[in-house]
Design an enzyme around this catalytic site. Structure first.
Site, PDB file in Angstrom:
ATOM      1  N   LYS A  13       0.839  -1.212   0.000  1.00 38.53           N
ATOM      2  CA  LYS A  13       0.000   0.000   0.000  1.00 38.53           C
ATOM      3  C   LYS A  13       0.872   1.260   0.000  1.00 38.53           C
ATOM      4  CE  LYS A  13      -2.307  -1.313   3.788  1.00 38.53           C
ATOM      5  NZ  LYS A  13      -1.769  -2.642   4.067  1.00 38.53           N
ATOM      6  N   ARG A  88      -9.911  -0.169   8.542  1.00 35.37           N
ATOM      7  CA  ARG A  88      -9.495  -1.558   8.712  1.00 35.37           C
ATOM      8  C   ARG A  88     -10.584  -2.407   9.366  1.00 35.37           C
ATOM      9  NH1 ARG A  88      -3.523  -0.561   8.902  1.00 35.37           N
ATOM     10  NH2 ARG A  88      -2.410  -2.512   9.127  1.00 35.37           N
ATOM     11  N   ARG A 127      11.800  -7.100   5.089  1.00 36.17           N
ATOM     12  CA  ARG A 127      11.665  -5.638   5.020  1.00 36.17           C
ATOM     13  C   ARG A 127      12.486  -4.985   6.139  1.00 36.17           C
ATOM     14  NH1 ARG A 127       5.844  -2.662   5.135  1.00 36.17           N
ATOM     15  NH2 ARG A 127       5.678  -3.462   7.256  1.00 36.17           N
ATOM     16  N   ARG A 160      11.196  -3.574  11.690  1.00 35.65           N
ATOM     17  CA  ARG A 160      10.105  -3.110  12.547  1.00 35.65           C
ATOM     18  C   ARG A 160       9.783  -4.182  13.575  1.00 35.65           C
ATOM     19  NH1 ARG A 160       5.257  -0.841   8.777  1.00 35.65           N
ATOM     20  NH2 ARG A 160       4.006  -2.067  10.211  1.00 35.65           N
ATOM     21  N   ARG A 171      -0.962 -10.513  12.348  1.00 33.02           N
ATOM     22  CA  ARG A 171      -1.514  -9.379  11.587  1.00 33.02           C
ATOM     23  C   ARG A 171      -2.323  -9.871  10.390  1.00 33.02           C
ATOM     24  NH1 ARG A 171       3.773  -6.370  10.305  1.00 33.02           N
ATOM     25  NH2 ARG A 171       2.500  -4.835   9.236  1.00 33.02           N
TER      26      ARG A 171
HETATM   27  P1  AMP Z   1       0.516  -0.602   9.154  1.00 27.78           P
HETATM   28  O1  AMP Z   1       1.767   0.171   9.062  1.00 27.78           O
HETATM   29  O2  AMP Z   1      -0.626  -0.014   8.350  1.00 27.78           O
HETATM   30  O3  AMP Z   1       0.706  -2.071   8.865  1.00 27.78           O
HETATM   31  O4  AMP Z   1       0.034  -0.497  10.694  1.00 27.78           O
HETATM   32  C1  AMP Z   1       0.827  -0.967  11.750  1.00 27.78           C
HETATM   33  C2  AMP Z   1      -0.027  -1.215  12.970  1.00 27.78           C
HETATM   34  O5  AMP Z   1      -0.661   0.003  13.372  1.00 27.78           O
HETATM   35  C3  AMP Z   1      -1.181  -2.196  12.794  1.00 27.78           C
HETATM   36  O6  AMP Z   1      -0.761  -3.548  12.926  1.00 27.78           O
HETATM   37  C4  AMP Z   1      -2.123  -1.760  13.898  1.00 27.78           C
HETATM   38  O7  AMP Z   1      -1.664  -2.193  15.177  1.00 27.78           O
HETATM   39  C5  AMP Z   1      -1.984  -0.253  13.863  1.00 27.78           C
HETATM   40  N1  AMP Z   1      -2.949   0.353  12.912  1.00 27.78           N
HETATM   41  C6  AMP Z   1      -2.661   1.029  11.760  1.00 27.78           C
HETATM   42  N2  AMP Z   1      -3.782   1.435  11.150  1.00 27.78           N
HETATM   43  C7  AMP Z   1      -4.811   1.021  11.928  1.00 27.78           C
HETATM   44  C8  AMP Z   1      -6.230   1.105  11.823  1.00 27.78           C
HETATM   45  N3  AMP Z   1      -6.826   1.707  10.770  1.00 27.78           N
HETATM   46  N4  AMP Z   1      -6.972   0.545  12.815  1.00 27.78           N
HETATM   47  C9  AMP Z   1      -6.409  -0.046  13.865  1.00 27.78           C
HETATM   48  N5  AMP Z   1      -5.081  -0.189  14.015  1.00 27.78           N
HETATM   49  C10 AMP Z   1      -4.272   0.341  13.059  1.00 27.78           C
END
Ligand code: AMP
Length: 214
Positions: A13, A88, A127, A160, A171
Site C-alpha cells: 500500500k 481496517r 523488510r 520493525r 496481523r
Molecule cells: P501498518 O503500518 O498499516 O501495517 O500499521 C501498523 C499497525 O498500526 C497495525 O498492525 C495496527 O496495530 C496499527 N494500525 C494502523 N492502522 C490502523 C487502523 N486503521 N486501525 C487499527 N489499528 C491500526
C-alpha cells in the site's frame, strides 16, 4: 483523487501510494505511519498504541477514527487524499462514510491489493526501514549499500518490531477476520477496484488511469 488502499500488511500500500504521489500530489494518510510517529515521539497515544502494534492487534476504533477525522480536516486534504491502512474494520468504514458525507465528499475508489499470505510473509520478514528518514529497504530486493546504514541519510536501518514472523502471522489473521469484509462493503458501493499486488510498483496508478480514461 480520493481513494482508499485496502490490502493485507505487506501488500504494498505504501509503495503504491508513493508512486501515485509522484503524479498526483494528494495527501498520503497512513494511519500506521501516524501511530509510529507518535510512538517515536513518546506521546500518550503512541504509548497506548505500541502495545497493540507490537502484538499485531488493531488499535481501538475510537482512537483511530478520531485521529483520521483530525487529519482529514487539514488543508492539504482539500485537493484529495489516499488513505493507506484505514479503514481496517467495518465501524471505521462506517465512520468514514459519515465523515465524508458531512464534508460533502465522496470516494473515487477503494483499491484492493490482492496478494497471498506467503508472499506477504516473504516480503515482510525481509523488510527493513530507516529509523531516521523512514526509507524502506529489503534485504533481498533492495539492500542498503553498507549493512544497516541508510543510503539516503546514514541513519540506522532496522526491522520493525511487528515484522517478526509470529507477529506477521497474527496481523494476517486480523486482516482476514476484520479488514477483508470491507472488500464486500466497497463492492456493494460500486467503487471496488481489485489489483494484483505482485504487478509492480506502478500497478495501482496505471489501473486508476486506465479506469479514468474509460
Ligand atoms: P501498518 O503500518 O498499516 O501495517 O500499521 C501498523 C499497525 O498500526 C497495525 O498492525 C495496527 O496495530 C496499527 N494500525 C494502523 N492502522 C490502523 C487502523 N486503521 N486501525 C487499527 N489499528 C491500526
Amino acid at each position: 483523487m480520493r481513494i482508499i488502499l485496502l490490502g493485507a500488511p505487506g501488500a504494498g500500500k505504501g509503495t503504491q501510494a508513493d508512486s501515485i504521489k509522484q503524479k498526483y500530489p494528494v495527501a498520503h494518510i497512513s494511519t500506521g505511519d501516524i501511530l509510529r510517529a507518535n510512538v517515536k515521539a513518546g506521546t500518550a497515544l503512541g504509548r497506548n498504541a505500541k502495545t497493540y502494534m507490537d502484538a499485531g492487534k488493531l488499535v481501538r476504533d475510537e482512537v483511530i477514527i478520531g485521529m483520521v477525522e483530525k487529519r482529514l480536516e487539514e488543508p492539504d486534504c482539500k485537493e484529495g487524499f489516499m488513505l493507506d491502512g484505514f479503514p481496517r474494520t467495518t465501524p471505521q468504514a462506517e465512520a468514514l462514510d459519515k465523515l465524508l458525507k458531512k464534508l460533502g465528499l465522496a470516494l473515487d475508489a477503494a483499491v484492493e491489493l490482492e496478494v497471498s499470505d506467503e508472499v506477504v510473509v516473504g516480503r515482510l520478514t525481509t523488510r527493513r526501514g530507516c529509523k531516521n528518514c523512514g526509507e524502506i529497504y529489503n534485504t533481498v530486493t533492495k539492500p542498503t549499500r553498507a549493512a544497516g546504514i541508510c543510503d539516503k541519510c546514514g541513519g540506522s536501518v532496522v526491522q520493525r518490531d511487528d515484522d517478526r514472523e509470529d507477529v506477521i502471522r497474527k496481523r494476517l489473521a486480523v486482516y482476514h477476520e476484520q479488514t477483508a469484509p470491507l472488500i464486500e462493503y466497497y463492492r456493494a458501493q460500486g467503487i471496488l477496484v481489485t489489483v494484483d499486488a505482485t504487478g509492480g510498483k506502478d500497478v495501482v496508478l496505471k489501473t486508476l488511469e486506465q479506469r479514468a480514461a474509460r
